[in-house]
Design a protein around this motif. Structure first.
Motif, short mmCIF file in Angstrom:
data_model
loop_
_atom_site.label_atom_id
_atom_site.label_comp_id
_atom_site.label_asym_id
_atom_site.label_seq_id
_atom_site.Cartn_x
_atom_site.Cartn_y
_atom_site.Cartn_z
N TYR A 167 -11.83 12.16 0.82
CA TYR A 167 -10.70 12.97 1.29
C TYR A 167 -10.41 12.70 2.77
N ALA A 168 -11.47 12.62 3.58
CA ALA A 168 -11.29 12.36 5.01
C ALA A 168 -10.60 11.01 5.23
N THR A 169 -11.00 10.01 4.44
CA THR A 169 -10.38 8.69 4.54
C THR A 169 -8.91 8.75 4.16
N ILE A 170 -8.62 9.41 3.05
CA ILE A 170 -7.24 9.54 2.59
C ILE A 170 -6.38 10.24 3.63
N LYS A 171 -6.92 11.29 4.25
CA LYS A 171 -6.18 12.03 5.27
C LYS A 171 -5.82 11.13 6.44
N VAL A 172 -6.77 10.31 6.89
CA VAL A 172 -6.51 9.41 8.01
C VAL A 172 -5.45 8.37 7.63
N GLN A 204 -5.02 18.04 -5.30
CA GLN A 204 -4.73 19.42 -4.91
C GLN A 204 -5.03 19.66 -3.43
N VAL A 205 -6.17 19.14 -2.97
CA VAL A 205 -6.53 19.32 -1.56
C VAL A 205 -5.57 18.56 -0.66
N VAL A 206 -5.20 17.36 -1.09
CA VAL A 206 -4.25 16.55 -0.31
C VAL A 206 -2.89 17.25 -0.22
N ASP A 207 -2.43 17.80 -1.34
CA ASP A 207 -1.14 18.49 -1.35
C ASP A 207 -1.15 19.68 -0.39
N ARG A 222 0.82 10.52 -2.93
CA ARG A 222 0.39 10.31 -4.32
C ARG A 222 -0.96 9.62 -4.38
N LEU A 223 -1.88 10.23 -5.07
CA LEU A 223 -3.19 9.64 -5.32
C LEU A 223 -3.22 9.17 -6.76
N GLU A 224 -3.29 7.86 -6.95
CA GLU A 224 -3.18 7.29 -8.30
C GLU A 224 -4.54 6.84 -8.80
N LEU A 225 -4.97 7.41 -9.91
CA LEU A 225 -6.22 6.97 -10.53
C LEU A 225 -5.97 5.68 -11.30
N VAL A 226 -6.65 4.59 -10.89
CA VAL A 226 -6.46 3.32 -11.58
C VAL A 226 -7.63 3.02 -12.51
N GLY A 227 -8.64 3.89 -12.51
CA GLY A 227 -9.73 3.68 -13.45
C GLY A 227 -11.00 4.40 -13.06
N GLU A 228 -11.91 4.48 -14.01
CA GLU A 228 -13.23 5.04 -13.78
C GLU A 228 -14.27 4.10 -14.37
#
Length: 268
Positions: A167-172, A204-207, A222-228
């Motif tokens: 999350y911290a990385t995405i925020k930056v 949800q947290v990002v929004d 937008r956070l896109e899940l490309v796989g697990e």
């Protein structure tokens, strides 16, 4: 303190799609994903280069069981030509390896910045896709390496510490690089569908906390899940034997997970 970088798109006309593979914390399997994803993309017919941009703690050579005589260190210092540092790797792709323990390259100096950009511009016409395997975290070097990519692939695990750091990385990336989307791979899931749940939680947290702080809050991040990728004992065995999972256990559940990510990324 990290210096903000805007996304730096490579010059027009380059064929390579540049993807930064990064993570909030170490130990989540980022380099494992980079290497095996490269092999999976190569199997789909792409010309792939993996650039090891973890300039202080490089370990791509260990994962691939390679013993390079020439590394990015030699290119940076002018001791070797860039072409001589591009090596074939198991799995049908190419690599540019960094040397380990290079403290002088673990922070962003004008030299590191210029050399990384020059390397990307030089190799981009030769490949269909370049995967930049960054270091973990949000150091200046990591953020600059990410800024050179068209898109970002964040690798996380279901562990709370991994998700917090992801999350911290995405925020930056959203606030400093003005990115409006990031792809996500959830590694070491214990059950099918866990990646989708984690993506939803992060979104949800990002929004709530990130989108309102962006340059244009009207644009939803937008956070896109490309796989697990399932937790799989085959991964540990392949890593211990320093072999690609896709080469050693191509039928394993984890290998299937990585291959599915490659198919989704390669889709037009």
């Amino acid at each position: 303190m990290s210096t903000p970088f805007t996304s730096t798109s490579p010059p027009a006309g380059k064929r390579a799609r540049i993807v930064a593979v990064t993570s909030g914390k170490g130990g989540v399997g980022k380099t494992f994903v980079s290497a095996n994803l490269a092999a999976a993309l190569a199997r789909l017919g792409e010309r792939v280069l993996v650039l090891d941009a973890d300039l202080g703690l490089a370990n791509l050579d260990v994962v691939l069981n390679l013993f390079p005589k020439i590394t990015l260190h030699d290119v940076f210092t002018g001791k070797a030509r860039l072409d001589d540092a591009i090596l074939p790797a198991p799995g049908g792709f190419s690599v540019l390896l960094a040397g380990s323990g290079l403290v002088e390259y673990s922070r962003l100096t004008p030299e590191v910045r210029d050399k990384l950009l020059e390397i990307i511009e030089t190799v981009a016409p030769r490949f269909d896709r370049i995967l930049i395997d960054t270091g973990a975290g949000i150091s200046d070097v990591v953020l600059y390496a990410v800024s050179l990519a068209h898109e970002v692939l964040v690798v996380a695990t279901p562990e709370p510490t991994s998700l917090t750091d992801a999350y911290a990385t995405i925020k930056v990336l959203a606030t400093q690089q003005q990115r409006t989307s990031v792809s996500l791979v959830v590694n070491q899931v214990s059950r099918a569908g866990e990646g989708r749940i984690i993506r939803g939680q992060l979104q949800q947290v990002v929004d709530r906390f990130v989108t309102p702080t962006m340059a244009d809050p009207s644009v939803a991040f937008r956070l896109e899940l490309v796989g697990e990728v399932p937790s799989d004992m085959a991964v540990r065995e392949a890593v211990q034997k320093r072999q690609l999972l896709l080469e050693m256990f191509p039928g394993s559940e984890a290998a299937k997970g990585v291959s599915a990510v490659a198919v989704r990324m390669a889709a037009p």
